[in-house]
Motif scaffolding. Structure first.
Motif, short mmCIF file in Angstrom:
data_model
loop_
_atom_site.label_atom_id
_atom_site.label_comp_id
_atom_site.label_asym_id
_atom_site.label_seq_id
_atom_site.Cartn_x
_atom_site.Cartn_y
_atom_site.Cartn_z
N LYS A 1 0.85 -1.19 0.00
CA LYS A 1 0.00 0.00 0.00
C LYS A 1 0.88 1.24 0.00
O LYS A 1 1.84 1.34 0.76
CB LYS A 1 -0.92 0.03 1.23
CG LYS A 1 -1.81 -1.19 1.35
CD LYS A 1 -2.84 -1.21 0.25
CE LYS A 1 -3.74 -2.42 0.42
NZ LYS A 1 -4.48 -2.75 -0.73
N ALA A 2 0.55 2.18 -0.87
CA ALA A 2 1.30 3.43 -0.93
C ALA A 2 0.87 4.33 0.23
O ALA A 2 -0.29 4.37 0.62
CB ALA A 2 1.04 4.12 -2.26
N ALA A 3 1.85 5.03 0.75
CA ALA A 3 1.55 5.96 1.84
C ALA A 3 0.73 7.11 1.28
O ALA A 3 0.91 7.52 0.13
CB ALA A 3 2.85 6.48 2.44
N PRO A 4 -0.20 7.64 2.04
CA PRO A 4 -0.99 8.77 1.54
C PRO A 4 -0.09 9.96 1.25
O PRO A 4 0.86 10.24 1.98
CB PRO A 4 -1.96 9.07 2.68
CG PRO A 4 -1.47 8.33 3.86
CD PRO A 4 -0.56 7.25 3.39
N THR A 5 -0.38 10.63 0.14
CA THR A 5 0.45 11.76 -0.25
C THR A 5 0.07 13.00 0.55
O THR A 5 -1.09 13.20 0.90
CB THR A 5 0.30 12.06 -1.75
OG1 THR A 5 -1.08 12.33 -2.01
CG2 THR A 5 0.76 10.89 -2.58
N GLU B 1 1.84 18.88 0.01
CA GLU B 1 3.04 19.36 -0.67
C GLU B 1 3.41 18.44 -1.84
O GLU B 1 3.76 18.92 -2.92
CB GLU B 1 4.20 19.43 0.32
CG GLU B 1 5.48 19.98 -0.25
CD GLU B 1 6.59 20.06 0.77
OE1 GLU B 1 7.75 20.01 0.35
OE2 GLU B 1 6.29 20.16 1.98
N GLN B 2 3.31 17.14 -1.64
CA GLN B 2 3.63 16.19 -2.71
C GLN B 2 2.63 16.32 -3.86
O GLN B 2 3.01 16.25 -5.03
CB GLN B 2 3.62 14.77 -2.17
CG GLN B 2 4.78 14.46 -1.25
CD GLN B 2 4.62 13.12 -0.56
OE1 GLN B 2 3.50 12.65 -0.34
NE2 GLN B 2 5.74 12.50 -0.22
N GLU B 3 1.36 16.51 -3.54
CA GLU B 3 0.35 16.70 -4.58
C GLU B 3 0.64 17.94 -5.39
O GLU B 3 0.52 17.94 -6.62
CB GLU B 3 -1.04 16.78 -3.96
CG GLU B 3 -1.55 15.47 -3.39
CD GLU B 3 -2.88 15.63 -2.71
OE1 GLU B 3 -3.54 16.68 -2.90
OE2 GLU B 3 -3.28 14.71 -1.99
N LEU B 4 1.02 19.02 -4.72
CA LEU B 4 1.32 20.27 -5.43
C LEU B 4 2.56 20.12 -6.30
O LEU B 4 2.60 20.64 -7.42
CB LEU B 4 1.50 21.41 -4.43
CG LEU B 4 0.22 21.86 -3.71
CD1 LEU B 4 0.55 22.88 -2.64
CD2 LEU B 4 -0.79 22.41 -4.69
N GLU B 5 3.58 19.41 -5.81
CA GLU B 5 4.78 19.18 -6.62
C GLU B 5 4.45 18.38 -7.87
O GLU B 5 4.94 18.68 -8.96
CB GLU B 5 5.84 18.43 -5.79
CG GLU B 5 6.53 19.28 -4.75
CD GLU B 5 7.49 18.49 -3.89
OE1 GLU B 5 7.71 17.28 -4.18
OE2 GLU B 5 8.02 19.06 -2.95
N ARG B 6 3.62 17.37 -7.73
CA ARG B 6 3.22 16.56 -8.88
C ARG B 6 2.44 17.40 -9.89
O ARG B 6 2.66 17.31 -11.10
CB ARG B 6 2.39 15.37 -8.42
CG ARG B 6 2.10 14.39 -9.53
CD ARG B 6 1.38 13.15 -9.07
NE ARG B 6 0.06 13.51 -8.57
CZ ARG B 6 -0.48 13.04 -7.45
NH1 ARG B 6 0.18 12.19 -6.70
NH2 ARG B 6 -1.68 13.40 -7.07
#
Length: 81
Positions: free
Chosen positions: A39-43, A46-51
């Protein structure tokens, strides 16, 4: 008589039946079972904005690259493509 091309599949079916009964002859699902991956860790926000920034930068870069390639082709041939 039963449409079996060779004796090898029949031998395999007999071996499976002796080992596990009729249940062993049932078709099994192929591939990995669902949910077997990590399972991927929830983003984070900040990570969403970088993507999103990377996606938008790529969206802008593609037309620029296309224009640059067309300009290079024009300079090589001396005419418009």
């Amino acid at each position: 008589r039963f449409g079996i091309a060779s004796a090898t599949p029949l031998k395999q079916w007999c071996r499976l039946y002796r080992g596990g009964g009729a249940e062993a002859l049932r078709p099994r699902p192929r591939g990995r079972p669902r949910g077997s991956g990590a399972k991927a860790a929830p983003t984070t926000r900040e990570q969403e904005l970088e993507r999103e920034v990377r996606r938008l930068e790529a969206q802008v870069a593609y037309p620029r690259k296309s224009m640059a390639l067309k300009a290079e082709l024009r300079s090589r041939t001396g005419r418009r493509p």
